[in-house]
Each structure stands twice: as structure tokens, then as C-alpha cells.
Design an enzyme around this catalytic site. Structure first.
Site, PDB file in Angstrom:
ATOM      1  N   GLU A 114       0.833  -1.199   0.000  1.00 39.81           N
ATOM      2  CA  GLU A 114       0.000   0.000   0.000  1.00 39.81           C
ATOM      3  C   GLU A 114       0.873   1.257   0.000  1.00 39.81           C
ATOM      4  OE1 GLU A 114      -2.218  -3.143   2.542  1.00 39.81           O
ATOM      5  OE2 GLU A 114      -0.141  -2.521   2.183  1.00 39.81           O
ATOM      6  N   CYS A 141      -2.274  -3.041   7.295  1.00 44.80           N
ATOM      7  CA  CYS A 141      -1.792  -2.991   8.670  1.00 44.80           C
ATOM      8  C   CYS A 141      -1.978  -1.571   9.207  1.00 44.80           C
ATOM      9  CB  CYS A 141      -0.320  -3.399   8.719  1.00 44.80           C
ATOM     10  SG  CYS A 141       0.809  -2.173   7.998  1.00 44.80           S
TER      11      CYS A 141
END
Length: 173
Positions: free
Chosen positions: A71, A100
Site C-alpha cells: 500500500e 496494517c
């Protein structure tokens, strides 16, 4: 410690054709990163109009950068183009796995308005096992997004079987 807002093994959601197509593209990148010796995670950022703005895979093993999650890699690739906050608010980040805490924070700071993810953190922890070097902060991305002053829609888990495939045998070495 389990997050108050996550259930063990959340129920898989069904995606429409567009979301399925782009999540599968993120899953493709998870396999590509894994083949390069990295942890198997992939991400794709798509504009509201359907234009792929950026793609990335986890590159932390090959670069040594512990922040090189898929990401963050995709967000960094897009940041160099300076797309503007309005474009980012309308964008969707597709991630092969639930972001996360660090990645959820990066999604917040990038002003991305929507996230669709594959395997959830609860299932991913089963692949990782109990090794200390494979643990994560047990906080759902939804908890991070809920603290945002701007809305961040979060959809997932989805395509769990497909998203899980890249993790088979990738964690216990």
C-alpha cells in the site's frame, strides 16, 4: 489483544465486477512480490473514473525498507504525480490483504476515500504463525479509519481464497 471492532474470521463480502477486477490485480501483484522474495502483498490505486493510478507490491525484503509494504509503495508511486486531494478522496485502494496499522495511516494521510481488501488480518495471522518476527499490531484498519475526520469506506474481506493463495508456504520459513 483483539480489536473490539473486529470479529474472528469476518464474513467474506461479495464484490461487484469492477471491485473484483481490481482486487484481483492487487492479488496478482502479491504473487509478483512473493516471486521476488518479498512478503506476498499487492496493492492498486484506482480513480473514481476507473483509471489505474498506481500499483505496488511489498518490496521490503529486496530493499531492506521495513515501510515498503504494498500500500505504501503504491501511495509513494502516486505521490510523485501529485494527483490532488480531490482525486485521492475519490480513489479506491485495492489491497490483497487487510492494511496494517502503518498502511492504514498512510491511506488516511493520502486522503484515499475507499479501501477494498482480500484476506483479513485474522486469517493472515494463521499463515504467519507464532514467530515473533512475523507478528503485527493487532489493530484493525477499520479502527484507524474510524478515527479519521474524513470518511474512509472499507470493504472486505473479499476473494479470500484467491487472496490467501499467495500466502501458502510464504511465512514459516
Amino acid at each position: 489483544m483483539k480489536s473490539k471492532n473486529t470479529l474472528p474470521h469476518p464474513i467474506e463480502v461479495t464484490l461487484d465486477e469492477r471491485d473484483g477486477r481490481y482486487l484481483r490485480k492487487a492479488i496478482f501483484w502479491s504473487h509478483a512480490g512473493g516471486r521476488r522474495g518479498n512478503r506476498p502483498f499487492g496493492a492498486v490505486i484506482v480513480s473514481a473514473e476507473g483509471e489505474v493510478l498506481a500499483e505496488g507490491y511489498c518490496n521490503s525484503t529486496e530493499t531492506g525498507d521495513v515501510t515498503g509494504h504494498a500500500e505504501v509503495t503504491a501511495i509513494r508511486a502516486l505521490a510523485s504525480r501529485r494527483p490532488g486531494r480531490e482525486v485521492m478522496a475519490g480513489a479506491t485502494l485495492y489491497s490483497s490483504a487487510e492494511p496494517c496499522v502503518m498502511c492504514a495511516g498512510a491511506i488516511f494521510w493520502a486522503n484515499i476515500g475507499r479501501v477494498v481488501f482480500g484476506i483479513d488480518a485474522e486469517r493472515l495471522r494463521l499463515f504467519r504463525g507464532d514467530r515473533g518476527d512475523q507478528r503485527d499490531a493487532e489493530l484493525s484498519c477499520r479502527d484507524v479509519f474510524a478515527a479519521s475526520p474524513h470518511p474512509i469506506e472499507c470493504i472486505g474481506p473479499a476473494l479470500i481464497g484467491e487472496a490467501s493463495a499467495a500466502h501458502e508456504g510464504a511465512w514459516k520459513e
